[in-house]
Structure formats: C-alpha cells, structure tokens
Design a protein around this motif. Structure first.
Motif, short mmCIF file in Angstrom:
data_model
loop_
_atom_site.label_atom_id
_atom_site.label_comp_id
_atom_site.label_asym_id
_atom_site.label_seq_id
_atom_site.Cartn_x
_atom_site.Cartn_y
_atom_site.Cartn_z
N LYS A 238 0.92 -1.22 0.07
CA LYS A 238 -0.05 -0.07 0.17
C LYS A 238 0.67 1.33 0.05
N GLN A 239 1.98 1.16 0.75
CA GLN A 239 2.70 2.44 1.02
C GLN A 239 3.55 2.61 -0.15
N THR A 240 3.89 1.80 -1.16
CA THR A 240 4.81 1.63 -2.02
C THR A 240 3.86 1.97 -3.60
N GLY A 241 2.80 1.31 -3.37
CA GLY A 241 1.93 1.16 -4.81
C GLY A 241 2.42 -0.23 -5.52
N ILE A 242 3.37 -0.78 -5.09
CA ILE A 242 3.93 -1.98 -5.64
C ILE A 242 2.86 -3.36 -5.16
N ALA A 243 2.76 -4.01 -6.11
CA ALA A 243 1.98 -5.12 -5.78
C ALA A 243 2.34 -6.17 -4.77
N VAL A 244 1.76 -6.81 -4.18
CA VAL A 244 2.02 -7.90 -3.02
C VAL A 244 2.82 -8.99 -4.00
N GLY A 245 2.84 -9.42 -5.05
CA GLY A 245 3.31 -10.53 -5.77
C GLY A 245 4.45 -9.75 -6.26
N ALA A 246 4.58 -8.60 -6.73
CA ALA A 246 6.19 -8.03 -7.24
C ALA A 246 6.89 -7.96 -5.81
N LEU A 247 6.48 -7.85 -4.84
CA LEU A 247 7.69 -7.61 -3.59
C LEU A 247 8.07 -8.94 -3.60
N ARG A 248 7.04 -10.02 -3.40
CA ARG A 248 7.69 -11.51 -3.29
C ARG A 248 8.57 -11.87 -4.33
N TYR A 249 8.33 -11.18 -5.65
CA TYR A 249 9.24 -11.42 -6.70
C TYR A 249 10.56 -10.80 -6.28
N TYR A 250 10.56 -9.47 -5.93
CA TYR A 250 11.84 -8.62 -5.55
C TYR A 250 12.76 -9.85 -4.36
N GLU A 251 11.99 -10.27 -3.59
CA GLU A 251 12.60 -11.00 -2.49
C GLU A 251 13.31 -12.17 -3.07
N SER A 252 12.49 -12.76 -4.17
CA SER A 252 13.02 -14.08 -4.96
C SER A 252 14.46 -13.58 -5.63
N LEU A 253 14.53 -12.50 -5.88
CA LEU A 253 15.68 -12.04 -6.54
C LEU A 253 16.54 -11.37 -5.64
N GLY A 254 16.33 -11.53 -4.32
CA GLY A 254 17.25 -11.16 -3.37
C GLY A 254 17.34 -9.49 -3.30
N ILE A 255 16.44 -8.71 -3.85
CA ILE A 255 16.98 -7.30 -3.72
C ILE A 255 15.81 -6.90 -2.57
N LEU A 256 15.32 -7.45 -1.86
CA LEU A 256 14.37 -7.11 -0.74
C LEU A 256 14.17 -7.83 0.06
N HIS A 257 14.39 -7.79 1.35
CA HIS A 257 14.45 -8.77 2.52
C HIS A 257 13.62 -8.43 3.52
N SER A 258 13.16 -9.51 4.15
CA SER A 258 12.08 -9.80 5.14
C SER A 258 12.55 -10.51 6.27
N GLU A 259 11.87 -10.37 7.51
CA GLU A 259 12.14 -11.27 8.43
C GLU A 259 10.85 -12.21 8.35
N ARG A 260 10.73 -13.33 8.92
CA ARG A 260 9.55 -14.24 8.85
C ARG A 260 9.07 -14.32 10.33
N GLY A 261 7.78 -14.17 10.44
CA GLY A 261 7.28 -14.49 11.87
C GLY A 261 6.99 -16.10 11.92
N ASP A 262 6.52 -16.38 13.08
CA ASP A 262 6.02 -17.74 13.31
C ASP A 262 5.25 -18.39 12.66
N ASN A 263 4.46 -17.26 12.03
CA ASN A 263 3.40 -17.85 11.16
C ASN A 263 3.75 -17.97 9.75
N GLY A 264 4.89 -17.54 9.53
CA GLY A 264 5.60 -17.48 8.04
C GLY A 264 5.25 -16.42 7.36
N TYR A 265 4.63 -15.38 7.84
CA TYR A 265 4.56 -14.12 7.23
C TYR A 265 5.69 -13.31 7.26
N ARG A 266 5.84 -12.53 5.93
CA ARG A 266 6.82 -11.85 6.03
C ARG A 266 6.84 -10.33 6.69
N TYR A 267 7.78 -9.86 7.43
CA TYR A 267 7.63 -8.66 8.17
C TYR A 267 8.76 -7.86 7.86
#
Lengths: 140, 140
Positions: free
Chosen positions: B14-43
């Motif tokens: 929402k804050q960036t205007g980039i789709a959720v799927g795109a953000l996950r894609y960025y992560e798969s390319l290693g250019i955006l990182h997240s921590e995972r919660g116990d639920n498996g969610y990206r934070y």
DNA sequence: CTAAACTCTCCAGTTTCCTGGAGGGTCAAG
DNA sequence: CTTGACCCTCCAGGAAACTGGAGAGTTTAG
C-alpha cells in the motif's frame, strides 16, 4: 543494369548489424516492409537500412517497437491525417524530455550517494561494512 | 508497546504502490529482504519502503532489477570492499550520463523531424500523404 | 466465534524482443 | 551438377518482470 538496388535480408542484416531473424520479426510487427521475389525472398530498398537504423536508435532510448510502429506505420495506412502523426511525435518528444529530466535528477541522487559515501571512506572503522544501503535518503 | 514497526507485505504494498506479488518477486531475486514471523508471514521494517521506492526509481530509469541488486546486495554479503560498490555506482552514473546525451540527441532528431514536417503541412497537396517516413535523415 | 481479509507456496501464463532449430527450397561458383 | 551459402516457414524457448489462480493456513473485526 541492376534493377535499382535490391537488397536481400542478409545484406540489410550486415549493413545494420541486426540479425536476420530480428528483421523478419520486425516485418511480422509491421514496422519493416519488403517486397517478395518470385522465389519468395524478401527484397529491400536501401532506405530500409535507414528505417532499421531509426528503429535501433529509438529502441536504444526506451521506445518499444510498438511505439516505433505508431510513428512509422501511420503513413502506410494512408488514411490518417498528418496532424495525428505530428501529435504522436510531439508526445514522444515530451516523453523524452521528461525522461531526460528524471534521469538528470536520478543521476544527481546517485552522485550524492557516491559522495556521501566517499566521505565516510577515509575513516574505515574496523568492523564497519559501509552502512550504505540503509542510509539511502533519495526521497525524490 | 508495538515491537518497533513491523509491516506486513500488504502494508508495504500500500505504501509503495507495488503489488504484493511483485514484492515477493523482488525477494526471490534477493533485492528486498524480510524477516519471517512464526506464522510464516514476511515482516518489514519501515526502511523497506525506502528500498522499494529506490527500486522503483532506478527501474523507471532503465535499470534492471539485476542492476539494482548489484548495488543493493553487495552490502548484505558483507565481504565486499566499499570500493567495489563505489565503482559500480560510478559506472551507473556514467551510464546515465551517456544515456542522457543520447536522449538529448535523439530528441533533437525528432524535433527536426517534426519541424520539417510542419513546414510541409501548410501546402497540403491533395493526393499527398505526408511523405514523412521515407524522408527520415537521422544519420546520427 | 465466525467470516472476511490477509498471508503463504507453487505453478502457470503474459508481454516484449528476440534466438535457434528443423525441414526444405534457391542461387552462384566451380 | 553438385556443394555451400542463402533464403523460406513454423515452432519452441528464453530472459525480464511480473500477474493471477489454486489450495491452505492466519489474523482480525464485529
């Protein structure tokens, strides 16, 4: 006497540095035209070389082949008023200008980035790994 | 008390205007990182929003995500000297400068094109369909 | 406590701009 | 008249940057 200059696809490819396959692809998109000989071969006039060069340049600058087609094809259709092509062209020019401005701004960003970083270089603190990325300000 | 600000992927989207799927894609390319919660969610931390904006800008200017990764990832690897990143940056700056020059030249081409054409407009000869394309000189 | 909203993974498809191969005809030199 | 360099069509795949769906778990508002 040669029938003007009838270039074969390979000639055009050599003169432009564009692969034969790519030229055929351009034709399939309707942005490059050829006449066919009785043998089925494509034959091109020397102006085709110019066209391909135009395509190359436009493309190198971020125009899609569809964009190029917008500009180039209108003429062939023959029924569209010149004014339309002209405004299309004007759009592209405006686009370019905008892009140039953005690029210039972004370049300044990167230079800032580089310089701020250059400053922190002279003091290489042992365990410090250039905390560069987190510092990105770039709130342009 | 909130555990600093832990953004979920949808918040970043929402804050960036980039789709959720795109953000996950960025992560798969290693250019955006997240921590995972116990639920498996990206934070994400709020700086992630900055990063994504950086990505957007660079991308808008013709940088590939791989290019972006070159700049952003080096830091994470932790073992690459700053000088490398700096020269990378310098390369990009040079690239931008070159591109800006080319764009400026091409824009001038198009303007020429447009103006030459504008001249022929006032004399619309009945059967004449703006012999525009064949006239492209643009031997830049 | 339930229903909506959100998240996850995996996988398939889309667009753009080509490249490469199979299978087969054509042309120019020797 | 054969050999090699071209040309043809058609079809497959490939890289980049995503989008969208299935199937399943999680969170949150009422």
């Amino acid at each position: 006497m040669t029938v003007a200059t009838r270039l074969k696809i390979g000639d055009v490819a050599k003169q432009t540095g564009i692969a034969v396959g790519a030229l055929r692809y351009y034709e399939s998109l309707g942005i490059l035209h050829s006449e066919r000989g009785d043998n089925g071969y494509r034959y091109y006039s020397p102006t085709a070389v110019h066209q391909v060069q135009f395509i190359k340049k436009a493309q190198a600058l971020g125009f899609s082949l569809e964009d190029v087609g917008d500009v180039l094809n209108v003429h062939q259709r023959g029924d569209v008023p010149c004014g339309f092509v002209q405004s299309l062209l004007q759009d592209k020019i405006q686009q370019l200008e905008d892009q140039i401005q953005q690029m210039t701004a972004f370049k300044a960003d990167l230079e800032d980035y580089r310089d701020r970083w250059a400053e922190s270089q002279p003091h290489p603190q042992p365990g410090d790994i250039c905390p560069l990325i987190e510092t990105v300000p770039l709130t342009v």
